[in-house]
Design an enzyme around this catalytic site. Sequence first.
Site, mmCIF file in Angstrom:
data_model
loop_
_atom_site.group_PDB
_atom_site.id
_atom_site.type_symbol
_atom_site.label_atom_id
_atom_site.label_comp_id
_atom_site.label_asym_id
_atom_site.label_seq_id
_atom_site.Cartn_x
_atom_site.Cartn_y
_atom_site.Cartn_z
ATOM 1 N N LYS A 266 0.810 -1.268 -0.006
ATOM 2 C CA LYS A 266 -0.115 -0.148 0.121
ATOM 3 C C LYS A 266 1.053 1.304 0.132
ATOM 4 O O LYS A 266 2.109 1.151 -0.143
ATOM 5 C CB LYS A 266 -0.775 0.047 1.318
ATOM 6 C CG LYS A 266 -1.877 -1.165 1.324
ATOM 7 C CD LYS A 266 -2.983 -0.942 2.471
ATOM 8 C CE LYS A 266 -2.522 -0.928 3.515
ATOM 9 N NZ LYS A 266 -2.352 -2.158 4.210
ATOM 10 N N ASP B 93 3.719 -16.221 -6.919
ATOM 11 C CA ASP B 93 3.031 -16.699 -7.984
ATOM 12 C C ASP B 93 3.829 -17.124 -9.172
ATOM 13 O O ASP B 93 3.235 -18.085 -10.080
ATOM 14 C CB ASP B 93 1.978 -15.710 -8.136
ATOM 15 C CG ASP B 93 1.065 -15.233 -7.303
ATOM 16 O OD1 ASP B 93 1.100 -15.792 -6.211
ATOM 17 O OD2 ASP B 93 0.459 -13.939 -7.416
HETATM 18 O O1 F6P Z 1 1.026 -11.696 -5.330
HETATM 19 C C1 F6P Z 1 1.303 -12.367 -4.203
HETATM 20 C C2 F6P Z 1 0.030 -12.682 -3.459
HETATM 21 O O2 F6P Z 1 0.388 -13.724 -2.639
HETATM 22 C C3 F6P Z 1 -0.885 -13.222 -4.127
HETATM 23 O O3 F6P Z 1 -0.936 -14.594 -4.673
HETATM 24 C C4 F6P Z 1 -2.065 -12.843 -3.186
HETATM 25 O O4 F6P Z 1 -3.279 -12.493 -4.026
HETATM 26 C C5 F6P Z 1 -1.428 -11.717 -2.585
HETATM 27 O O5 F6P Z 1 -0.319 -11.662 -2.783
HETATM 28 C C6 F6P Z 1 -2.026 -11.549 -1.006
HETATM 29 O O6 F6P Z 1 -1.650 -10.323 -0.655
HETATM 30 P P1 F6P Z 1 -1.934 -9.774 0.935
HETATM 31 O O7 F6P Z 1 -0.802 -10.235 1.637
HETATM 32 O O8 F6P Z 1 -2.093 -8.191 0.631
HETATM 33 O O9 F6P Z 1 -3.366 -10.323 1.470
#
Ligand code: F6P
Length: 358
Positions: A73, A138
């Site tokens: 963020k 990913d």
């Molecule tokens: O992009 C990496 C990832 O782990 C995604 O697979 C998943 O949607 C996202 O980050 C989760 O993010 P956060 O930690 O903000 O919930």
Amino acid sequence: MRIGILNSGGDCPGLNAVIHGVVGAASTLGWEVVGFRDGFEGLLPPGDYMMLDPERTVGIMKLGGTILGTTNKGHFVAKVGEGNVAKVPDEIINKAKGTLRHLEIGALIVVGGDGSLTTGMQLCEAGIPVIGVPKTIDNDLSATAYTFGFDSAYSAVVDALDRLHTTAESHKRAMVLEVMGRHAGWIALYGGMAGGADVILLPEIPFQMEHVANAIRKRDAAGHHSTLVVVAEGARLEEGTLLTKGGGEAGEVRLGGVGDHVAKQIEKLTGKETRSCTLGHLQRGGAPTALDRILGMRFGVKAVHLIAEGKFGRMVSYQQYQVGDVAIEEAVNKLRLVSKDGDVVRAARSVGISFGDS
Ligand code: F6P
């Protein structure tokens, strides 16, 4: 020479190995390294940073997360909603430039996924000498065959499936495991194959619940009374809906819920008792595997060498067992998705795994 490093976006096993590689290679060249805290936010004046030297980074390779902290963020977000590009305001970029000038930093290493590398590219276009290092569990950046963190993430899926297998068998149930994978289903595919999943549902292969139910009915008829289903969080429902948990205004949307949905549908269509489980951040936390430590360290070393060669605007890339480099823009503009007709999916189908599409 003094260089900066930051990591941005979600954390990822292997980030500390990159830092270790950067600091080791830089100190060999007699350079100083400044580590910015909490992603790009650390660049805001007066700068939030720590000096990194081999003494400070000894033993960090085996640690999950990142000693620098990170965020997806803040003021530098360049991807919003379902992945749309946003421009980082000039005022913010100028503030970052001021901090780097003040600290006499000659180049900045940005370790991130497609969102953070898009920010890195915008900083580079504004005149900051940036080198990118690809990071995502990913494993979906097209310009690199492999990203560190992926091996650790899908190993966690395998471990979870091994555990779910015994409880599913004992109760003759179907178990649905929802795993990460926003645009690409590599974690679900590799984790599912290695963990013995019977059905794997991916963002790239549209599925129909009737086919999933049929796969389960067939297994029951053949005397296999438990079924393991792995579904990537980014897999869309039949009508094309992506299940989300909010977010999006200040960054990318949070995905989640498809596992529960699939489990309910299985119960409805087959009458089979079904449970669902979301692996969530368990697959992102924890110590990196040996592979991710080596890859991370090599990526960090390469980033320093690219600075030494003055190859700015480049991203470290792994192709054919070699660590090389590509233009950052090449990396952020194209995702590497699972191919429906590719060799891995074909191998999975050959051993009877269903993708819910036939
Ligand atoms: O992009 C990496 C990832 O782990 C995604 O697979 C998943 O949607 C996202 O980050 C989760 O993010 P956060 O930690 O903000 O919930």
